[in-house]
Design an enzyme around this catalytic site. Sequence first.
Site, PDB file in Angstrom:
ATOM      1  CB  ALA A 268      -3.267   3.155  -5.539  1.00 25.04           C
ATOM      2  CB  CYS A 269      -6.170   4.004  -0.587  1.00 25.25           C
ATOM      3  SG  CYS A 269      -7.747   4.727  -1.353  1.00 25.25           S
ATOM      4  N   PRO A 270      -6.502   0.980  -0.987  1.00 25.85           N
ATOM      5  CG  PRO A 270      -6.058  -0.498   0.820  1.00 25.85           C
ATOM      6  CD  PRO A 270      -5.812   0.807   0.258  1.00 25.85           C
TER       7      PRO A 270
ATOM      8  CB  THR B  22      -6.866   7.192  -4.293  1.00 28.21           C
ATOM      9  OG1 THR B  22      -6.911   5.810  -3.922  1.00 28.21           O
ATOM     10  CG2 THR B  22      -6.357   7.579  -5.647  1.00 28.21           C
TER      11      THR B  22
END
Length: 98
Positions: free
Chosen positions: A8-10, A16
């Site tokens: 997961a990334c922002p 992601t």
Amino acid sequence: MKILAITACPTGIAHTYMAAEQLERTGKQLGHSIKVETQGAMGIENRLTEADVAGADAVIFASDLPVQGRERFAGVPRILEVPVQLAIKNPAEIFARL
């Protein structure tokens, strides 16, 4: 080893999925069984089930955000948390840490 991972990334658009691909590719090259759940802009995809978690040797959280449903992995012997960028740039290092 049976390994699970969550990426997961922002923004949840590119990193992601890039991290998920790198972990899957590297894990298979190293002879591991690996399944990756992504928590991106589209929500949770390829959700890890209770059957997936049962018997897992390790879980990798390659995330720059709090992992959703983290409690699902309470019984997994090894949990490794890394930045999502490490999974993209040097996934072999992650597997070496397990």
